[in-house]
Design a protein around this motif. Structure first.
Motif, PDB file in Angstrom:
ATOM      1  N   THR A 263       0.882  -1.156   0.000  1.00 39.63           N
ATOM      2  CA  THR A 263       0.000   0.000   0.000  1.00 39.63           C
ATOM      3  C   THR A 263       0.929   1.218   0.000  1.00 39.63           C
ATOM      4  O   THR A 263       2.140   1.054   0.128  1.00 39.63           O
TER       5      THR A 263
ATOM      6  N   ARG B  33       1.335  -8.591  -1.207  1.00 39.79           N
ATOM      7  CA  ARG B  33       1.125  -8.948   0.197  1.00 39.79           C
ATOM      8  C   ARG B  33       1.341 -10.441   0.305  1.00 39.79           C
ATOM      9  O   ARG B  33       0.678 -11.218  -0.387  1.00 39.79           O
TER      10      ARG B  33
ATOM     11  N   VAL C 102      -7.159 -14.850  -8.491  1.00 36.21           N
ATOM     12  CA  VAL C 102      -6.857 -13.436  -8.277  1.00 36.21           C
ATOM     13  C   VAL C 102      -7.752 -12.804  -7.199  1.00 36.21           C
ATOM     14  O   VAL C 102      -7.591 -11.648  -6.854  1.00 36.21           O
ATOM     15  N   MET C 103      -8.672 -13.593  -6.677  1.00 38.95           N
ATOM     16  CA  MET C 103      -9.541 -13.085  -5.609  1.00 38.95           C
ATOM     17  C   MET C 103      -8.713 -12.757  -4.368  1.00 38.95           C
ATOM     18  O   MET C 103      -8.920 -11.738  -3.718  1.00 38.95           O
TER      19      MET C 103
ATOM     20  N   ASP D 292      -5.355   2.759  -5.500  1.00 34.32           N
ATOM     21  CA  ASP D 292      -5.304   3.346  -4.164  1.00 34.32           C
ATOM     22  C   ASP D 292      -5.177   4.852  -4.267  1.00 34.32           C
ATOM     23  O   ASP D 292      -4.360   5.377  -5.010  1.00 34.32           O
TER      24      ASP D 292
ATOM     25  N   TYR E  38      -5.482   8.811  -2.134  1.00 34.56           N
ATOM     26  CA  TYR E  38      -5.134   9.436  -0.863  1.00 34.56           C
ATOM     27  C   TYR E  38      -5.579  10.888  -0.877  1.00 34.56           C
ATOM     28  O   TYR E  38      -5.270  11.630  -1.812  1.00 34.56           O
TER      29      TYR E  38
ATOM     30  N   PHE F 189     -10.867   4.567   4.072  1.00 36.05           N
ATOM     31  CA  PHE F 189     -10.443   4.854   5.445  1.00 36.05           C
ATOM     32  C   PHE F 189     -10.305   6.359   5.651  1.00 36.05           C
ATOM     33  O   PHE F 189      -9.787   7.057   4.779  1.00 36.05           O
TER      34      PHE F 189
ATOM     35  N   GLU G  97       0.511   4.657   1.632  1.00 36.81           N
ATOM     36  CA  GLU G  97       0.307   5.840   2.488  1.00 36.81           C
ATOM     37  C   GLU G  97       1.604   6.609   2.726  1.00 36.81           C
ATOM     38  O   GLU G  97       1.648   7.839   2.629  1.00 36.81           O
TER      39      GLU G  97
ATOM     40  N   SER H 211      -7.545   7.254   2.950  1.00 37.27           N
ATOM     41  CA  SER H 211      -7.078   6.465   1.807  1.00 37.27           C
ATOM     42  C   SER H 211      -8.208   5.573   1.320  1.00 37.27           C
ATOM     43  O   SER H 211      -9.110   5.195   2.083  1.00 37.27           O
ATOM     44  N   TYR H 212      -8.139   5.263   0.039  1.00 39.38           N
ATOM     45  CA  TYR H 212      -9.294   4.688  -0.656  1.00 39.38           C
ATOM     46  C   TYR H 212      -8.823   3.610  -1.632  1.00 39.38           C
ATOM     47  O   TYR H 212      -8.122   3.921  -2.592  1.00 39.38           O
ATOM     48  N   GLY H 213      -9.182   2.371  -1.357  1.00 42.74           N
ATOM     49  CA  GLY H 213      -8.685   1.279  -2.195  1.00 42.74           C
ATOM     50  C   GLY H 213      -9.791   0.567  -2.960  1.00 42.74           C
ATOM     51  O   GLY H 213     -10.903   0.390  -2.455  1.00 42.74           O
TER      52      GLY H 213
ATOM     53  N   VAL I   8     -14.702  -5.565  -2.427  1.00 42.65           N
ATOM     54  CA  VAL I   8     -14.065  -5.046  -3.648  1.00 42.65           C
ATOM     55  C   VAL I   8     -13.475  -3.648  -3.447  1.00 42.65           C
ATOM     56  O   VAL I   8     -12.732  -3.158  -4.286  1.00 42.65           O
ATOM     57  N   GLY I   9     -13.841  -3.017  -2.325  1.00 46.19           N
ATOM     58  CA  GLY I   9     -13.266  -1.700  -2.050  1.00 46.19           C
ATOM     59  C   GLY I   9     -13.253  -1.445  -0.561  1.00 46.19           C
ATOM     60  O   GLY I   9     -14.018  -2.069   0.196  1.00 46.19           O
ATOM     61  N   HIS I  10     -12.363  -0.559  -0.143  1.00 42.53           N
ATOM     62  CA  HIS I  10     -12.257  -0.257   1.282  1.00 42.53           C
ATOM     63  C   HIS I  10     -11.747   1.173   1.417  1.00 42.53           C
ATOM     64  O   HIS I  10     -10.725   1.512   0.818  1.00 42.53           O
TER      65      HIS I  10
ATOM     66  N   MET J  67      -4.268  -2.812  -7.549  1.00 40.34           N
ATOM     67  CA  MET J  67      -5.141  -2.000  -6.692  1.00 40.34           C
ATOM     68  C   MET J  67      -5.194  -0.565  -7.212  1.00 40.34           C
ATOM     69  O   MET J  67      -4.205  -0.048  -7.711  1.00 40.34           O
TER      70      MET J  67
ATOM     71  N   PHE K  10      -1.324  -8.275  -6.710  1.00 40.13           N
ATOM     72  CA  PHE K  10      -2.649  -7.905  -7.224  1.00 40.13           C
ATOM     73  C   PHE K  10      -2.670  -6.433  -7.583  1.00 40.13           C
ATOM     74  O   PHE K  10      -1.858  -5.647  -7.102  1.00 40.13           O
TER      75      PHE K  10
HETATM   76  N1  5CA Z   1      -4.336   1.604   1.667  1.00 38.15           N
HETATM   77  C1  5CA Z   1      -5.681   1.106   1.804  1.00 38.15           C
HETATM   78  C2  5CA Z   1      -6.619   1.793   0.884  1.00 38.15           C
HETATM   79  S1  5CA Z   1      -5.856   2.515  -0.462  1.00 38.15           S
HETATM   80  C3  5CA Z   1      -5.677  -0.392   1.564  1.00 38.15           C
HETATM   81  O1  5CA Z   1      -4.670  -0.966   1.268  1.00 38.15           O
HETATM   82  N2  5CA Z   1      -6.837  -0.992   1.724  1.00 38.15           N
HETATM   83  S2  5CA Z   1      -7.125  -2.558   1.656  1.00 38.15           S
HETATM   84  O2  5CA Z   1      -6.113  -3.281   2.358  1.00 38.15           O
HETATM   85  O3  5CA Z   1      -8.438  -2.766   2.121  1.00 38.15           O
HETATM   86  O4  5CA Z   1      -7.043  -2.992   0.160  1.00 38.15           O
HETATM   87  C4  5CA Z   1      -7.885  -2.385  -0.800  1.00 38.15           C
HETATM   88  C5  5CA Z   1      -8.594  -3.408  -1.651  1.00 38.15           C
HETATM   89  O5  5CA Z   1      -7.632  -4.232  -2.312  1.00 38.15           O
HETATM   90  C6  5CA Z   1      -9.454  -4.381  -0.889  1.00 38.15           C
HETATM   91  O6  5CA Z   1     -10.737  -3.838  -0.656  1.00 38.15           O
HETATM   92  C7  5CA Z   1      -9.510  -5.579  -1.813  1.00 38.15           C
HETATM   93  O7  5CA Z   1     -10.552  -5.396  -2.769  1.00 38.15           O
HETATM   94  C8  5CA Z   1      -8.174  -5.511  -2.520  1.00 38.15           C
HETATM   95  N3  5CA Z   1      -7.257  -6.536  -1.977  1.00 38.15           N
HETATM   96  C9  5CA Z   1      -6.668  -6.551  -0.757  1.00 38.15           C
HETATM   97  N4  5CA Z   1      -5.904  -7.646  -0.602  1.00 38.15           N
HETATM   98  C10 5CA Z   1      -6.014  -8.360  -1.763  1.00 38.15           C
HETATM   99  C11 5CA Z   1      -5.465  -9.588  -2.232  1.00 38.15           C
HETATM  100  N5  5CA Z   1      -4.633 -10.298  -1.480  1.00 38.15           N
HETATM  101  N6  5CA Z   1      -5.800 -10.010  -3.489  1.00 38.15           N
HETATM  102  C12 5CA Z   1      -6.624  -9.286  -4.257  1.00 38.15           C
HETATM  103  N7  5CA Z   1      -7.173  -8.121  -3.872  1.00 38.15           N
HETATM  104  C13 5CA Z   1      -6.871  -7.656  -2.641  1.00 38.15           C
END
Ligand code: 5CA
Length: 437
Positions: free
Chosen positions: A109, A140, A149-150, A159, A161, A288, A111, A316-318, A284-286, A157, A155
């Motif tokens: 990520t 990760r 890919v789930m 992201d 800020y 903060f 930040e 932050s917005y993922g 699918v999204g998160h 993302m 992966f």
């Molecule tokens: N820094 C914050 C937001 S930018 C962040 O990293 N948020 S997170 O950890 O929730 O990840 C954001 C999104 O990435 C998740 O909602 C999820 O849809 C996706 N994600 C997280 N981990 C994985 C993974 N291991 N494989 C696929 N997608 C993932």
């Protein structure tokens, strides 16, 4: 794209290692290829879908006023020491040492990095608010990468800020992304419910996950069926209208929805039993809101309007862009294969020549192919019709143009809509008009 020249490797057998339908179909339809545990190569069809999903995410971010950048995948450990997260992050972080013995890492990520970039330029309250995002690969080292890919290790993302002068302003930025996310998922044809969520290693108090209901989801969710009646696209709330956006947010978040971690039995009991829905979902999204969690320790500050020093508020917005491809398949498939929604289909059309070598069939197929040079897959292989039907259904293009000798002699094409199975025999002109509509 002619199938005789294409790299679209479909599999007849169901791969044993794939436990959920999207993973099975992604392997069988030749979208991805695993190269190491939780790491995938995207093959031509998969890559086209991933790019389409990326583009929709990008357009909605831009529409909401965020600006795109591109940060590297490799980061320096030093930055993460400044925020205090380097030790905390644990084994999920892939740590790398370069030839000079400098500690690096593959970013899970960003930040720290965005805070570092922003602090190098921002000096005054006039530099706020700003919202920057990128669409970049993350790593990760998940204990149990699974479901393709789930839940991968590498992966894609999106992201983003946000940086704001005050807490109120940053909450507005949070709500802007909240609405942008609902619109993004709606454009993808997905029903994503925003749920109050735990913040985990990202930190902060205010957080929502966007969850798509699906049996194979990993999160348990509780929500009020009032969400099912909501039309996000129908809302005309403008991104800069602070009051309207706030009341929209209040309205949506007053409906009960929570993941199991945040589930509140008392509040749940207040939801009429007939409206209670419990199930599994895919995150699918998160998003903060974490205030000064990074700006403070990393020394980001600007001169405020009164000459005072202000530490900007951040969020932050993922969005899990690569995970979305799998989620889209979970939501759009049948026993024969994928049913791509028009917005993200790798190609619009599959052309099935049922008798390659028949002059009328070949001529009609060539015309169809010429009409969609970059948006059709032409099955010109010398395979049996049954094989072609099965592959076209598996790959799931929204339209199939089926050309057999009897129809072709009369100048007719059979047009099939993959999602509904509806079929219609049409002249070439009418078929083209329908496909272009
Ligand atoms: N820094 C914050 C937001 S930018 C962040 O990293 N948020 S997170 O950890 O929730 O990840 C954001 C999104 O990435 C998740 O909602 C999820 O849809 C996706 N994600 C997280 N981990 C994985 C993974 N291991 N494989 C696929 N997608 C993932």
């Amino acid at each position: 794209m002619r199938l005789t020249r294409a790299f679209l490797p479909t599999l007849k057998e169901t791969p044993a290692e794939a436990q959920i339908v999207s993973h099975r179909l992604m392997l069988r339809a030749g979208l991805i290829r695993q190269t190491s545990a939780g790491i995938y190569a995207w093959l031509p069809a998969g890559w086209r879908v991933l790019q389409k999903v990326t583009q929709i995410v990008r357009e909605e971010q831009n529409r909401a006023g965020a600006q795109e950048v591109l940060m590297p995948t490799i980061q320096s450990a030093e930055l993460w020491r400044q925020s205090g997260r380097y030790e905390d992050y644990g084994k999920e972080m892939l740590r790398i040492t370069d030839r000079h013995e400098r500690e690096m890492l593959y970013g899970p990520t960003n930040e720290e990095m965005i805070t570092d970039i922003f602090r190098s330029y921002a000096t005054s309250y006039r530099d706020l608010p700003r919202n920057l995002y990128h669409i970049q690969w993350k790593f990760r080292d998940e204990v149990r990468p699974r479901f393709g890919v789930m839940r991968g290790r590498e992966f894609l993302m999106k992201d983003g800020y946000s940086f704001d002068l005050t807490k109120e302003a940053s909450e507005h930025s949070y709500r802007q992304m909240f609405l942008a996310y609902l619109r993004t998922f709606q454009r993808l044809g997905l029903k994503a419910v925003p749920m109050r969520a735990d913040t985990g290693p990202i930190g902060g108090k205010l957080s929502h996950e966007f969850i798509i209901l699906a049996e194979t989801g990993e999160s348990t969710v509780f929500y009020d069926t009032k969400f099912d009646e909501f039309d996000w696209a129908g809302t005309e709330v403008g991104y800069d209208d602070v009051e309207a956006l706030n009341s929209f947010f209040e309205q949506v978040t007053s409906m009960y929805a929570a993941t199991d971690e945040m589930h509140d039995e008392a509040a749940w009991a207040a939801v009429p039993a007939a409206s209670q829905r419990e199930g599994k979902g895919i995150e699918v999204g998160h998003i903060f809101h974490f205030g000064t969690k990074y700006s403070e320790p990393m020394g980001l500050s600007v001169a405020g309007p009164d000459g005072n020093t202000v530490v900007p508020q951040m969020g932050s917005y993922g969005i899990g862009v690569s995970r979305l491809v799998a989620a889209l398949i979970e939501a759009n498939h049948d026993e024969n294969g994928i049913k791509w929604p028009d917005a993200v289909a790798p190609w619009k059309l599959s052309i099935l020549n049922l008798k390659v070598g028949d002059a009328a069939c070949d001529a009609l197929c060539e015309k169809l192919h010429a009409a969609f040079p970059d948006d059709a897959v032409y099955d010109d292989r010398g395979e049996r019709a049954g094989v072609k039907f099965a592959d076209a259904d598996l790959m799931g293009m929204p339209w199939q143009a089926i050309v057999g000798p009897r129809g072709a002699a009369a100048g007719k094409v059979e047009l099939k809509r993959r999602a509904t199975g509806e079929r219609e025999e049409l002249s070439l002109e009418d078929a083209l008009a329908k496909l272009r509509a």
